[in-house]
Design an enzyme around this catalytic site. Structure first.
Site, PDB file in Angstrom:
ATOM      1  N   ASP A 130       0.776  -1.234   0.000  1.00  0.00           N
ATOM      2  CA  ASP A 130       0.000   0.000   0.000  1.00  0.00           C
ATOM      3  C   ASP A 130       0.811   1.289   0.000  1.00  0.00           C
ATOM      4  O   ASP A 130       0.573   2.170  -0.818  1.00  0.00           O
ATOM      5  CB  ASP A 130      -0.970  -0.017   1.203  1.00  0.00           C
ATOM      6  CG  ASP A 130      -1.953   1.139   1.172  1.00  0.00           C
ATOM      7  OD1 ASP A 130      -2.571   1.346   0.128  1.00  0.00           O
ATOM      8  OD2 ASP A 130      -2.090   1.827   2.185  1.00  0.00           O
ATOM      9  N   CYS A 184     -16.208  -6.195 -17.220  1.00  0.00           N
ATOM     10  CA  CYS A 184     -17.271  -5.254 -16.836  1.00  0.00           C
ATOM     11  C   CYS A 184     -18.342  -5.180 -17.924  1.00  0.00           C
ATOM     12  O   CYS A 184     -19.515  -4.947 -17.624  1.00  0.00           O
ATOM     13  CB  CYS A 184     -16.694  -3.858 -16.608  1.00  0.00           C
ATOM     14  SG  CYS A 184     -15.858  -3.685 -15.023  1.00  0.00           S
ATOM     15  N   CYS A 187     -21.988  -3.148 -18.124  1.00  0.00           N
ATOM     16  CA  CYS A 187     -22.473  -2.825 -16.770  1.00  0.00           C
ATOM     17  C   CYS A 187     -22.003  -1.419 -16.346  1.00  0.00           C
ATOM     18  O   CYS A 187     -20.882  -1.010 -16.657  1.00  0.00           O
ATOM     19  CB  CYS A 187     -21.928  -3.868 -15.796  1.00  0.00           C
ATOM     20  SG  CYS A 187     -22.301  -3.525 -14.063  1.00  0.00           S
ATOM     21  N   CYS A 190     -21.765   0.416 -10.651  1.00  0.00           N
ATOM     22  CA  CYS A 190     -20.971   1.166  -9.670  1.00  0.00           C
ATOM     23  C   CYS A 190     -21.078   2.666  -9.929  1.00  0.00           C
ATOM     24  O   CYS A 190     -21.223   3.454  -8.996  1.00  0.00           O
ATOM     25  CB  CYS A 190     -19.514   0.705  -9.707  1.00  0.00           C
ATOM     26  SG  CYS A 190     -18.782   0.717 -11.350  1.00  0.00           S
ATOM     27  N   CYS A 194     -22.856   5.272  -7.061  1.00  0.00           N
ATOM     28  CA  CYS A 194     -21.995   6.129  -6.233  1.00  0.00           C
ATOM     29  C   CYS A 194     -22.767   7.386  -5.816  1.00  0.00           C
ATOM     30  O   CYS A 194     -23.177   8.175  -6.655  1.00  0.00           O
ATOM     31  CB  CYS A 194     -20.729   6.511  -6.998  1.00  0.00           C
ATOM     32  SG  CYS A 194     -19.741   7.709  -6.078  1.00  0.00           S
TER      33      CYS A 194
END
Ligand code: B12
Ligand code: SF4
Ligand code: SF4
Length: 338
Positions: A130, A184, A187, A190, A194
């Site tokens: 990260d 994806c 689609c 998302c 949001c």
């Protein structure tokens, strides 16, 4: 010492507790250009560490280890068999995002990767989880761990997207994996779901609009226009993953460190936490990153969005506290409830 072939290295990762493992070359990728464009548009907001001198280092993994030739990319599941945030409607409870229900992943993944390099018997390596200036999703995609979804998360066809990423830079050539196709298709769930319209185009997220950014990374005031969209989120946001069809039957972790401890606590309880109680409640949890003041700020916003009159009293108390940011958000919340 294990023989250093790609299958052996990946097998070592699987045996050390990672569900996903793949190899990519330690070379610059097209992701670096996307990244430059992303930073250029100002999408990093106040996350200075993404736009400063480290942005340059992100272009080439060899800036992290000059001798790097290959990257072992791993994925570790954190999902629990608990409902998604989109299935909850009790506005008097706060929502902590799924990845932060258990222990902080940085230490868990790093310890797992230390076990991998010990098993391989290598002495020259660099572990990243990260925080290193490395485009983790880009390299994980190249290593075959998944495709980058329109929500910008890395998605694995069999496992979903509830997994963390980590890497080991290694000083020898390994047979690389190939990226999987984008699944994806047409689609747009998302993007449509949001609440703050942060996914400004497919595969492009303006962090300055993202609830995750507001509630975790942003120090200071949450822009007033964005506060209503934050809903009851007090740390992070899962919505664009909750609605993703690839997470309908997402795999669940067996990692004890990620067993859920704190998911959707009552806002009133959170508002009354002293600094010591906050430290105690979120010891070794990612929630600590928001810091006490930032967390109370988030709680005030969630209370303001709740429509619940019972939060008048705790908000009055917060509005009179010595922390100017918390006090201002509490005053805003009281205005919302009136
Ligand atoms: C800054 C950051 C954030 C920021 C910005 C997020 C973002 N989408 O850029 C904020 C605070 C908003 C955030 C939120 C979250 N984050 Co975060 N974050 C990071 C961090 C530190 C850097 C990411 C970065 O460089 N962003 C800049 C953009 C430009 O880079 P990118 O997302 O890597 O990739 C973009 C391009 O490169 C491009 N791209 C690259 N190659 C390709 C190839 C193709 C074909 C296509 C189409 C696109 C494409 O697509 C992306 C969109 O532009 C990484 C760790 C790391 N070192 O990489 C974790 C990381 C991405 N975060 C992670 C997580 C878990 C989250 C949250 C789920 C946490 C939460 N629940 O709140 C949310 C998810 C929000 C979301 N929809 O992305 C995980 C993701 C794991 C996964 N399966 O994808 C990471 C990898 C940390 C980790 N080690 O596990 N995060
Ligand atoms: S994490 Fe939440 S706010 Fe951020 S892009 Fe996804 S749905 Fe939108
Ligand atoms: S919700 Fe649909 S568009 Fe968004 S990441 Fe998932 S599959 Fe892709």
């Amino acid at each position: 010492m294990v023989s250093l072939t790609a299958p052996a290295v990946k097998q070592a990762a699987l045996e050390c507790g990672f569900e996903l493992a793949g190899v990519s070359p330690a070379l610059p990728t097209a992701g670096a250009e996307r990244y430059q464009a992303w930073v250029g548009k100002g999408y990093a907001g106040a996350m200075g560490y993404l736009a400063d001198y480290r942005a340059e280092r992100r272009k080439d993994p060899r800036s992290l280890m000059a001798s790097a030739r290959s990257i072992l990319c791993v994925g570790k599941l954190y999902n629990s068999p608990r409902p998604y945030s989109t299935a909850f409607s009790d506005a008097e409870l706060g929502w902590i995002s799924r990845y932060a229900w258990g222990d902080d992943y940085h230490d868990v993944l790093r310890a797992g990767l230390e076990r991998v390099v010990a098993r391989l018997g290598v002495s020259e390596y660099k572990i990243c989880v990260d925080t290193a200036p490395l485009l983790e999703r880009s390299y994980a995609r190249l290593a075959g761990l998944g495709w980058i979804g329109k929500n910008t998360c890395l998605i694995n066809q069999g496992q979903g997207s509830w997994f963390f990423l980590g890497e080991v830079l290694l000083p020898f050539d390994l047979e690389p994996d190939a990226p999987p196709p984008d699944r994806c298709g047409t689609c747009t769930r998302c993007i449509d779901a949001c609440p703050t319209d942060a996914i400004v185009a497919p595969f492009e997220l303006d962090a300055r609009l993202c609830i995750s950014y507001f509630t975790i990374e942003l120090r200071g005031a949450v822009p007033e226009a964005a506060r209503a969209g934050v809903g009851n989120h007090v740390f992070g946001c899962d919505i664009c993953q909750d609605v993703c069809p690839w997470n309908r039957r997402a795999a669940v972790t067996e990692e004890a460190a990620f067993a859920p401890r704190t998911m959707n606590p009552p806002l009133e309880t959170l508002a009354s936490l002293t600094k010591t109680e906050f430290d105690e409640m979120f010891r070794s949890s990612p929630v600590h990153r928001a810091k006490y003041s930032g967390f109370l700020r988030n709680v005030a916003v969630a209370m303001g969005n709740s429509g619940s009159k019972k939060f008048h009293a705790p908000l009055e108390k917060m509005a009179a506290c010595g922390d100017a940011i918390v006090a201002e958000h509490a005053a805003w919340a009281l205005g919302q409830l009136r």
